[in-house]
Design a protein around this motif. Structure first.
Motif, PDB file in Angstrom:
ATOM      1  N   MET A   1       0.661  -1.409  -0.058  1.00 48.34           N
ATOM      2  CA  MET A   1       0.277   0.040  -0.576  1.00 48.34           C
ATOM      3  C   MET A   1       0.878   1.528  -0.015  1.00 48.34           C
ATOM      4  SD  MET A   1      -3.132   1.581   3.086  1.00 48.34           S
ATOM      5  CE  MET A   1      -1.051   2.294   4.104  1.00 48.34           C
ATOM      6  N   ILE A   2       0.149   2.676  -0.948  1.00 48.01           N
ATOM      7  CA  ILE A   2       1.485   3.701  -0.519  1.00 48.01           C
ATOM      8  C   ILE A   2       0.148   4.299  -0.272  1.00 48.01           C
ATOM      9  CG2 ILE A   2       1.611   4.897  -2.585  1.00 48.01           C
ATOM     10  CD1 ILE A   2       3.388   2.412  -4.060  1.00 48.01           C
ATOM     11  N   LYS A   3       0.542   5.379   0.961  1.00 46.87           N
ATOM     12  CA  LYS A   3      -0.222   6.565   1.331  1.00 46.87           C
ATOM     13  C   LYS A   3       0.355   7.865   0.506  1.00 46.87           C
ATOM     14  CE  LYS A   3      -1.857   5.949   5.405  1.00 46.87           C
ATOM     15  NZ  LYS A   3      -1.204   5.596   6.969  1.00 46.87           N
ATOM     16  N   LEU A   4      -0.547   8.801   0.336  1.00 47.43           N
ATOM     17  CA  LEU A   4      -0.013   9.907  -0.150  1.00 47.43           C
ATOM     18  C   LEU A   4      -0.659  11.186   0.232  1.00 47.43           C
ATOM     19  CD1 LEU A   4      -2.057  11.178  -3.077  1.00 47.43           C
ATOM     20  CD2 LEU A   4      -1.127   8.977  -3.406  1.00 47.43           C
ATOM     21  N   LEU A   5      -0.229  12.229   0.696  1.00 50.73           N
ATOM     22  CA  LEU A   5      -1.252  13.232   0.809  1.00 50.73           C
ATOM     23  C   LEU A   5      -1.027  14.218  -0.917  1.00 50.73           C
ATOM     24  CD1 LEU A   5      -1.725  16.466   3.007  1.00 50.73           C
ATOM     25  CD2 LEU A   5       0.367  15.992   3.213  1.00 50.73           C
TER      26      LEU A   5
ATOM     27  N   GLU B   1       2.839   8.815   7.958  1.00 50.33           N
ATOM     28  CA  GLU B   1       3.466   8.352   7.050  1.00 50.33           C
ATOM     29  C   GLU B   1       3.593   8.190   5.948  1.00 50.33           C
ATOM     30  OE1 GLU B   1       4.176   4.497   9.917  1.00 50.33           O
ATOM     31  OE2 GLU B   1       5.321   6.085  11.162  1.00 50.33           O
ATOM     32  N   VAL B   2       3.127   9.003   5.505  1.00 45.54           N
ATOM     33  CA  VAL B   2       2.536   9.155   3.959  1.00 45.54           C
ATOM     34  C   VAL B   2       4.041   8.861   3.301  1.00 45.54           C
ATOM     35  CG1 VAL B   2       1.346  10.796   4.065  1.00 45.54           C
ATOM     36  CG2 VAL B   2       3.138  11.884   3.224  1.00 45.54           C
ATOM     37  N   ASP B   3       3.991   7.568   1.981  1.00 43.24           N
ATOM     38  CA  ASP B   3       5.267   8.440   1.367  1.00 43.24           C
ATOM     39  C   ASP B   3       5.038   8.759  -0.434  1.00 43.24           C
ATOM     40  OD1 ASP B   3       5.363   4.878   2.156  1.00 43.24           O
ATOM     41  OD2 ASP B   3       3.275   5.243   1.619  1.00 43.24           O
ATOM     42  N   LEU B   4       4.283   9.723   0.061  1.00 44.26           N
ATOM     43  CA  LEU B   4       4.863  11.017  -1.602  1.00 44.26           C
ATOM     44  C   LEU B   4       4.261  12.044  -0.980  1.00 44.26           C
ATOM     45  CD1 LEU B   4       5.499  11.151  -4.903  1.00 44.26           C
ATOM     46  CD2 LEU B   4       3.315  11.236  -5.237  1.00 44.26           C
ATOM     47  N   VAL B   5       3.845  13.692  -1.414  1.00 44.57           N
ATOM     48  CA  VAL B   5       3.354  14.262  -0.946  1.00 44.57           C
ATOM     49  C   VAL B   5       3.140  14.785  -2.474  1.00 44.57           C
ATOM     50  CG1 VAL B   5       3.130  17.037  -0.153  1.00 44.57           C
ATOM     51  CG2 VAL B   5       3.937  15.192   1.445  1.00 44.57           C
TER      52      VAL B   5
ATOM     53  N   ARG C   1      11.215  17.143   2.512  1.00 47.45           N
ATOM     54  CA  ARG C   1      12.181  15.957   1.968  1.00 47.45           C
ATOM     55  C   ARG C   1      13.253  15.572   3.524  1.00 47.45           C
ATOM     56  NH1 ARG C   1      12.494  13.063  -0.429  1.00 47.45           N
ATOM     57  NH2 ARG C   1      14.544  12.970  -1.202  1.00 47.45           N
ATOM     58  N   SER C   2      13.364  16.234   4.196  1.00 49.24           N
ATOM     59  CA  SER C   2      14.508  15.284   5.550  1.00 49.24           C
ATOM     60  C   SER C   2      13.523  14.846   6.428  1.00 49.24           C
ATOM     61  CB  SER C   2      14.839  17.065   6.434  1.00 49.24           C
ATOM     62  OG  SER C   2      15.113  18.377   6.215  1.00 49.24           O
ATOM     63  N   ALA C   3      12.621  14.335   5.954  1.00 49.87           N
ATOM     64  CA  ALA C   3      11.738  13.295   6.182  1.00 49.87           C
ATOM     65  C   ALA C   3      11.710  12.246   5.585  1.00 49.87           C
ATOM     66  CB  ALA C   3       9.887  13.574   6.733  1.00 49.87           C
ATOM     67  N   GLY C   4      12.634  12.373   4.109  1.00 51.00           N
ATOM     68  CA  GLY C   4      13.101  11.266   3.825  1.00 51.00           C
ATOM     69  C   GLY C   4      11.109  10.703   2.327  1.00 51.00           C
ATOM     70  N   VAL C   5      10.022  11.867   2.303  1.00 55.45           N
ATOM     71  CA  VAL C   5       9.654  12.112   1.703  1.00 55.45           C
ATOM     72  C   VAL C   5       9.427  12.385   0.659  1.00 55.45           C
ATOM     73  CG1 VAL C   5       6.678  12.052   1.308  1.00 55.45           C
ATOM     74  CG2 VAL C   5       8.225  11.729   3.697  1.00 55.45           C
ATOM     75  N   PRO C   6       9.415  11.760  -0.642  1.00 61.11           N
ATOM     76  CA  PRO C   6       9.304  12.356  -2.158  1.00 61.11           C
ATOM     77  C   PRO C   6       7.914  12.919  -2.237  1.00 61.11           C
ATOM     78  CG  PRO C   6       8.863  10.183  -2.232  1.00 61.11           C
ATOM     79  CD  PRO C   6       9.027  10.235  -1.136  1.00 61.11           C
TER      80      PRO C   6
ATOM     81  N   ARG D   1       4.277  19.835 -17.347  1.00 62.97           N
ATOM     82  CA  ARG D   1       4.097  18.742 -19.158  1.00 62.97           C
ATOM     83  C   ARG D   1       3.613  18.249 -18.924  1.00 62.97           C
ATOM     84  NH1 ARG D   1       9.994  18.551 -18.686  1.00 62.97           N
ATOM     85  NH2 ARG D   1       9.961  20.861 -19.231  1.00 62.97           N
ATOM     86  N   LEU D   2       2.981  17.165 -20.457  1.00 66.39           N
ATOM     87  CA  LEU D   2       1.800  16.004 -20.415  1.00 66.39           C
ATOM     88  C   LEU D   2       3.713  15.182 -20.094  1.00 66.39           C
ATOM     89  CD1 LEU D   2       0.089  17.104 -22.783  1.00 66.39           C
ATOM     90  CD2 LEU D   2      -0.791  16.978 -20.142  1.00 66.39           C
ATOM     91  N   ARG D   3       3.105  14.081 -19.187  1.00 67.29           N
ATOM     92  CA  ARG D   3       4.049  12.928 -19.252  1.00 67.29           C
ATOM     93  C   ARG D   3       3.254  11.850 -18.206  1.00 67.29           C
ATOM     94  NH1 ARG D   3       9.785  13.839 -16.665  1.00 67.29           N
ATOM     95  NH2 ARG D   3      10.605  10.976 -17.005  1.00 67.29           N
ATOM     96  N   LEU D   4       4.003  10.464 -18.326  1.00 61.36           N
ATOM     97  CA  LEU D   4       4.132   9.097 -17.115  1.00 61.36           C
ATOM     98  C   LEU D   4       4.514   9.114 -17.060  1.00 61.36           C
ATOM     99  CD1 LEU D   4       2.405   6.731 -15.984  1.00 61.36           C
ATOM    100  CD2 LEU D   4       3.266   5.771 -17.830  1.00 61.36           C
ATOM    101  N   HIS D   5       4.996  10.037 -15.890  1.00 64.12           N
ATOM    102  CA  HIS D   5       5.435   9.444 -14.545  1.00 64.12           C
ATOM    103  C   HIS D   5       5.854   8.391 -13.858  1.00 64.12           C
ATOM    104  CE1 HIS D   5       7.361  13.783 -14.779  1.00 64.12           C
ATOM    105  NE2 HIS D   5       5.814  13.900 -14.776  1.00 64.12           N
ATOM    106  N   VAL D   6       6.946   7.462 -13.829  1.00 65.45           N
ATOM    107  CA  VAL D   6       7.192   6.089 -12.107  1.00 65.45           C
ATOM    108  C   VAL D   6       7.483   6.915 -10.883  1.00 65.45           C
ATOM    109  CG1 VAL D   6       7.498   4.069 -11.865  1.00 65.45           C
ATOM    110  CG2 VAL D   6       6.513   4.566 -14.418  1.00 65.45           C
ATOM    111  N   ILE D   7       7.298   6.935  -9.523  1.00 67.04           N
ATOM    112  CA  ILE D   7       7.486   7.862  -8.756  1.00 67.04           C
ATOM    113  C   ILE D   7       8.098   6.805  -8.185  1.00 67.04           C
ATOM    114  CG2 ILE D   7       7.721   9.636  -6.780  1.00 67.04           C
ATOM    115  CD1 ILE D   7       7.492  10.829  -9.249  1.00 67.04           C
ATOM    116  N   GLN D   8      10.063   6.552  -7.295  1.00 67.81           N
ATOM    117  CA  GLN D   8      10.018   5.529  -6.497  1.00 67.81           C
ATOM    118  C   GLN D   8       9.885   5.475  -4.681  1.00 67.81           C
ATOM    119  OE1 GLN D   8      11.157   2.952  -7.490  1.00 67.81           O
ATOM    120  NE2 GLN D   8      10.248   2.875  -9.402  1.00 67.81           N
ATOM    121  N   THR D   9       8.773   5.461  -4.065  1.00 70.23           N
ATOM    122  CA  THR D   9       8.487   6.050  -3.057  1.00 70.23           C
ATOM    123  C   THR D   9       9.684   3.917  -1.776  1.00 70.23           C
ATOM    124  OG1 THR D   9       6.490   4.475  -2.292  1.00 70.23           O
ATOM    125  CG2 THR D   9       6.721   6.645  -3.854  1.00 70.23           C
ATOM    126  N   ARG D  10       9.123   4.885  -0.583  1.00 67.66           N
ATOM    127  CA  ARG D  10       9.584   3.896   0.734  1.00 67.66           C
ATOM    128  C   ARG D  10       9.187   2.783   0.453  1.00 67.66           C
ATOM    129  NH1 ARG D  10       8.958   7.967   5.034  1.00 67.66           N
ATOM    130  NH2 ARG D  10       6.916   8.228   4.796  1.00 67.66           N
TER     131      ARG D  10
END
Length: 404
Positions: free
Chosen positions: A1-5, A48-52, A80-85, A121-130
């Motif tokens: 599971m990925i958690k985001l804000l 403890e979200v994985d991404l903002v 970023r200091s908390a390690g969250v992308p 810009r229009l794009r598909l991203h793949v973001i690495q999270t913990r």
């Protein structure tokens, strides 16, 4: 599971209804917006979200001053200091209308700061999270400028450009959704308007004209959650997948006084999304409106009306209707004192409208005009001009208005 804000419409730099704070030297309304952002970030870090994910409109305008940039950068540093992308989608308040000019958050892309993605810009991203990878289809605010300057669109009407732009955006979403890996959670991040959304103060603040997207296009298979921005009122436009506007984090004006302000925390798994809206402690806006004309003691009635509201730390406006005789006892300074004693943070306005005989003469006409569309109002204006305009001239002007 990925958690985001999921945040949107930070509008750092809006400074209406406030004053300079002597302790910090910053405007009190700037401090309001920064406090709401701090509150949201704290909520996300505690969860403890994985991404903002910020779905556009970081600043009030496209040219933030150094103080606004510094304060936003401090918040990014904390995340970023908390390690969250952090994933930042550009909105209409971020993008410059001039070709070649940098947008308001481009500096973070130029610095190539690890863990900060600027989606302009229009794009598909793949973001690495913990907690694993996350697919994000980025659909930022798109200007018509690039399309209008292409040779193939030269001489095209506004309606033709609008159609072509929507066609290309819809094609992009459909194409990228088909490319998604169904085993990895996927989000569509979109800054703009969706058909069926309830609009608010963003209409007056919009830099550029809205292009309204279809809900059915955004709700593609393999997309688990649609993180939207631009509309200031928190609302849900679709269920499967959830199409969610978190709304702005702080109130802009009195049109938003009844709206809760907040952010959304989302839990994502392939094929499923659970989300929850979290209300932030936005500054209250209170409007006291009353017709005093039948009161024998209008000032006492105003004091009673003020006592019925919790004005502690609120931005307050007072709008009263009174007779000419009543104005002798309705002194603005007395009303201001009553508001300050009740704890008002800022008194935005005290307006006393005095009834005049001449106003009644036009009451029926005003009621008639209420609710007119802009086009109908223009038509009435053109037909009442003196000397009269020829019918063919009126038709030509209305056709030009339709084109605009």
């Amino acid at each position: 599971m990925i958690k985001l804000l999921h945040l949107a419409d930070l509008h750092i730099g809006v400074e209406n209804y406030g004053r300079i704070d002597p302790a910090s030297g910053m405007h009190t309304r700037l401090l309001d917006y920064l406090s709401r952002l701090d509150e949201a970030i704290e909520l996300g870090l505690q969860a403890e979200v994985d991404l903002v994910l910020i779905a556009g409109d970081i600043y009030k305008n496209r040219s933030p001053n150094p103080t606004h940039q510094r304060e936003f950068a401090r918040r990014l540093h904390r995340i970023r200091s908390a390690g969250v992308p952090v994933f930042i989608l550009t909105g209409n308040h971020d993008i410059s209308a001039s070709l070649g000019r940098a947008h308001s958050v481009e500096i973070f892309e130029a610095l190539d700061i690890d863990g900060i993605t600027i989606a302009d810009r229009l794009r598909l991203h793949v973001i690495q999270t913990r907690s694993g990878p996350l697919q994000i289809i980025a659909l930022p605010w798109v200007t018509r400028h690039n399309l209008m300057t292409r040779e193939e669109m030269r001489g095209a009407s506004f309606a033709e450009i609008e159609y072509e732009l929507r066609r290309r955006l819809e094609g992009f979403v459909i194409d990228k959704a088909a490319q998604l890996d169904p085993s990895i959670p996927a989000v569509l991040a979109f800054h703009g308007s969706v058909d069926g959304a309830e609009l608010g103060a963003e209409r007056a603040m919009t830099l550029g004209q809205d292009l309204v997207m279809s809900r059915s296009v955004l709700a593609q298979a393999n997309i688990d959650y649609v993180a939207m921005g631009h509309i200031h009122k928190h609302q849900v436009i679709g269920i499967q997948p959830p199409l969610v506007y978190p709304g702005s984090i702080e109130r802009v004006d009195f049109g938003e006084r009844e709206e809760p302000k907040g952010c959304v925390i989302v839990e994502l798994e392939p094929g499923a999304a659970r989300w929850q809206f979290h209300q932030l402690a936005a500054r209250p806006f209170v409007s006291i409106e009353h017709d005093l004309r039948s009161s024998s003691d209008p000032l006492e009635l105003v004091a009673t009306l003020i006592g019925r509201h919790n004005l502690h730390d609120a931005v307050v406006r007072v709008e009263l209707q009174a007779t000419r005789e009543q104005t002798a006892v309705l002194r603005e300074e007395q009303i201001r004192t009553l508001l300050e004693q009740a704890g008002a943070f800022v008194i935005a306005a005290i307006t006393i409208t005095v009834e005049r005989a001449s106003r009644r003469r036009y009451a029926n006409e005003a009621e008639l005009l209420e609710g007119l569309t802009p086009r109908r109002a223009l038509e009435i204006y053109l037909r009442r001009k003196h000397p009269p305009l020829p019918p063919e001239r009126i038709a030509a002007l209305l056709a030009a208005a339709d084109e605009l």
